[in-house]
Design a protein around this motif. Structure first.
Motif, short mmCIF file in Angstrom:
data_model
loop_
_atom_site.label_atom_id
_atom_site.label_comp_id
_atom_site.label_asym_id
_atom_site.label_seq_id
_atom_site.Cartn_x
_atom_site.Cartn_y
_atom_site.Cartn_z
N ASN A 243 0.84 -1.21 0.00
CA ASN A 243 0.00 0.00 0.00
C ASN A 243 0.87 1.26 0.00
O ASN A 243 0.56 2.24 -0.67
CB ASN A 243 -0.93 -0.01 1.22
CG ASN A 243 -2.00 -1.08 1.12
OD1 ASN A 243 -2.36 -1.51 0.02
ND2 ASN A 243 -2.52 -1.52 2.26
N GLU A 244 1.95 1.20 0.75
CA GLU A 244 2.86 2.35 0.83
C GLU A 244 3.52 2.60 -0.52
O GLU A 244 3.71 3.76 -0.93
CB GLU A 244 3.90 2.09 1.91
CG GLU A 244 4.89 3.23 2.11
CD GLU A 244 5.94 2.90 3.16
OE1 GLU A 244 7.01 3.53 3.13
OE2 GLU A 244 5.70 2.01 4.00
N LEU A 245 3.86 1.53 -1.21
CA LEU A 245 4.56 1.66 -2.49
C LEU A 245 3.59 1.85 -3.66
O LEU A 245 4.02 2.15 -4.78
CB LEU A 245 5.41 0.41 -2.76
CG LEU A 245 6.55 0.16 -1.75
CD1 LEU A 245 7.25 -1.17 -2.08
CD2 LEU A 245 7.56 1.30 -1.78
N GLY A 246 2.28 1.64 -3.40
CA GLY A 246 1.31 1.79 -4.48
C GLY A 246 1.34 0.64 -5.46
O GLY A 246 1.09 0.84 -6.66
N VAL A 247 1.64 -0.55 -4.98
CA VAL A 247 1.71 -1.73 -5.84
C VAL A 247 0.55 -2.66 -5.51
O VAL A 247 0.28 -2.96 -4.35
CB VAL A 247 3.05 -2.49 -5.62
CG1 VAL A 247 3.06 -3.77 -6.44
CG2 VAL A 247 4.23 -1.60 -5.99
#
Length: 654
Positions: A243-247
């Motif tokens: 979620n943090e990396l947007g993956v």
């Protein structure tokens, strides 16, 4: 033969008795013990529970599985399946480079040693167990290369509130466990690789793994190993990182099955529910599912689509709704299925006996072993136990008070004060009434004065009877049910909820040999009596009347009179059957249902005059008969063609 296992089974067989916990009520398994019901009730529904409670499944088999002792043999299919899952979980929890054949054998040996230390199997049993595990898990390397697998999570617990569906508008509390969730190799994974690996290391995988070339097996092994080194092992931590990396990775649900692939349909549905639960947990909807039939060495792909998950979720919601209804009613219906022969209830189940089903598996308990009574038998035994307890308690602390012999006439609508007890045409019995319950001013030897419970419901004088003819009292004078108890020092708990009538002696039912019946508290007649009594109490409460014994007796007697008259008109051939015996008939239950419906729409005029009450009784009898005849016509002639058209014609005529 493993002697340890057989000894355990023999010990278990002697502890199967379900008496006092469940009972048969028709073709339903009735749960009669709160502790037993709490063991059955689920706080969340799993895929296996959902399938066990589908409309075509046998709910009683599912319910009793939580009450019977489990078979502890490690050689049975379920324990073997659990051990196989454990071995595969241990293997895929390792770094990809360590998932070798040698490691697999080492893990199997460790599991074997732990099983040996438990002492549940002898030497021959251990050999059989190890061979079974090897047969069920050993084909995994032929099904895939474990070193190329990128594992998202092993044995992920999915405890979620599933989305609302039409069968469960408030959502579905769910629990399940996905054996394994893998990551698909696609562009999203390539994005993750660029973000988490050093640039020079990441570039080695592009043009091969993420390029136009066919991925090299060795390259996939290296990629799996590199990601294993840098990504969190915990599924929640990994989800947070993504979620943090947007993956948004493409995930695959893997489910191990040690059974046969011919049951793929229910496994297909299980994958769909796991997919929805995983979406709730991670925010990622898996694109694919796979069922690994490890004993057969087969892989069955499962397509996960919105349509597929929607259908399965509706079924899950319907099963949850059934579960809640069965638990609320404390009863689980039986159903004849192809699996009856393997059900532990088959030798006692009434449905199985009706369908001619018999045990097809050795060692299933007999009906004697199970010890399941009928509901009537259970209630009778409970009543006997309570009576015995009451008698013991009374002998210890409640001496019998002095009593007075009172002659009481029966056979009239009510007892009229001042008439001699020996008047011709009336039956006389002597009742011993505790002095504590005698009305003020009543001396021994004189009949107790009694107020009429109600006015006659029909005009005219009571019918005269020959002294030798069996006479059924119309309005009962209630018995001093607490005879032998000191009511001044032991107040009734019921009295706290409902005020008692002023004089108990005016409510003593006849026990004349020619008119009375032995009352079985578990009988259908008693059920009818309870139903009419509760119905009367509800009417009194709704009309804000004081609930006294006199009023309840009068109103329940009125309802009983209506049903009795309607019964004689509906089934004239049973007119000579005593009223108490009619109450045990199924036809009486149908009439009660009709009466309840009528009274709901046309309440009894409690505050009306006698003439109004007489008219209400006469009309209610007609309405009950009309209801029964209408139901009878529907059964006889069916619905007909477009019956709603007649409603339009009737409306026009009106």
């Amino acid at each position: 033969m493993n002697t340890t296992i057989e000894a355990n089974k023999e010990a278990t067989q002697t502890n199967l008795a379900l008496t006092g916990r469940v009972a048969w009520e028709g073709n339903c398994l009735k749960i009669v013990d709160d502790n037993a019901l709490s063991r059955i009730k689920r706080e969340r529904i799993s895929p296996s529970t959902s399938q066990s409670l589908e409309s075509g499944a046998c709910a009683s088999k599912w319910a009793v599985s939580y009450l019977l002792p489990r078979d502890e043999s490690p050689l049975d299919p379920a324990p073997l399946g659990t051990d196989t899952h454990k071995l595969l979980e241990d293997l895929y929890s390792l770094a990809p480079s360590k998932r070798t054949e040698a490691t697999f054998i080492d893990l199997l040996n460790q599991l074997t040693e732990a099983k040996k230390q438990s002492g549940v199997l002898d030497e021959a049993g251990m050999i059989q167990w190890k061979n079974n595990i090897l047969n069920q898990a050993g084909k995994i390397s032929a099904m895939e290369d474990p070193q190329q697998v990128i594992v998202y999570s092993n044995e992920i617990n999915l405890v979620e509130l599933m989305p609302a569906v039409k069968t469960a508008p408030d959502g579905i509390p769910f629990r399940g466990q996905a054996d394994r969730v893998d990551v698909l190799v696609d562009d999203e994974l390539g994005k993750l690789v660029r973000l988490v690996l050093a640039p020079e290391r990441a570039e080695t995988y592009f043009g091969t793994v993420f390029g136009v070339e066919t991925p090299d097996g060795e390259m996939l092994k290296h990629l799996a190993e590199d990601l294993y080194d840098v990504l969190p092992r915990d599924a929640q931590e990994l989800t947070a990182l993504l979620n943090e990396l947007g993956v948004e990775l493409s995930l695959v649900i893997i489910d191990y099955k040690t059974g046969k692939s011919k049951y793929w349909q229910k496994h297909f549905e299980q994958i769909q529910t796991y997919a929805v639960a995983l979406k709730e947990r991670t925010g990622i909807m898996p694109k694919l599912g796979k069922v690994y039939y490890t004993t057969e060495g087969k892989i069955a792909p499962v397509e996960i689509t919105e349509e597929n998950t929607g259908k399965v979720m509706d079924k899950l919601g319907a099963s949850w709704k059934r579960h809640n209804r069965f638990v609320k009613q404390s009863e689980f219906p039986t159903k004849a299925t192809a699996l009856c022969g393997w059900c532990p209830l088959v030798n006692a189940c009434p449905r199985a006996q009706q369908e001619g089903r018999s045990a097809r598996k050795a060692g299933l308990p007999s009906s004697v072993d199970l010890g399941i009574p009928t509901l009537a038998e259970h209630l009778a035994s409970v009543a006997e136990a309570e009576d015995a307890a009451d008698q013991n308690e009374n002998q210890d602390v409640m001496p019998e008070p002095e009593a007075t012999d009172v002659p009481v006439r029966v056979g009239e609508p009510w007892i009229e004060p001042g008439q001699p007890a020996s008047e011709p045409g009336r039956h006389v019995r002597v009742v011993r009434i505790p002095d504590a319950l005698m009305p003020n001013g009543c001396e021994g030897g004189e009949p107790a004065e009694a107020e009429p419970a109600t006015q006659p419901l029909t005009e005219g004088e009571p019918e005269e009877h020959d002294a030798t003819e069996a006479v059924e009292p119309k309005i009962f004078i209630r018995r001093a049910h607490n005879e032998g108890m000191n009511t001044q020092t032991q107040p009734s708990k019921v009295a706290k909820a409902y005020k008692e009538a002023p004089q108990y002696s005016t409510f003593i039912p006849s026990a004349d040999a020619s008119t009375s019946m032995d009352v079985n508290p578990a009988s259908y007649a008693m059920t009818a009596g309870f139903s009419l009594t509760v119905m009367a109490m509800k009417v009194l409460v709704r009309q804000e009347e004081q609930v006294t014994r006199q009023r309840v007796a009068s109103l329940s007697g009125t309802f009983a009179h209506i049903i009795n008259v309607a019964h004689d008109q509906w089934i004239p051939g049973q007119a000579r059957v005593r009223e108490g015996e009619k109450m045990a008939l199924h036809s009486h239950a149908r009439l009660r249902g009709a009466l309840i419906a009528v009274v709901e729409e046309f309440p009894f005029p409690l505050h009306g005059e006698l003439e109004e009450m007489n008219m209400w009784v006469a009309k209610t009898i007609k309405r009950v008969i009309f209801t029964i005849q209408s139901a009878e016509d529907l059964v006889k002639y069916g619905s007909g063609k477009n019956p709603w058209e007649l409603l339009v014609e009737t409306k026009q005529e009106d």
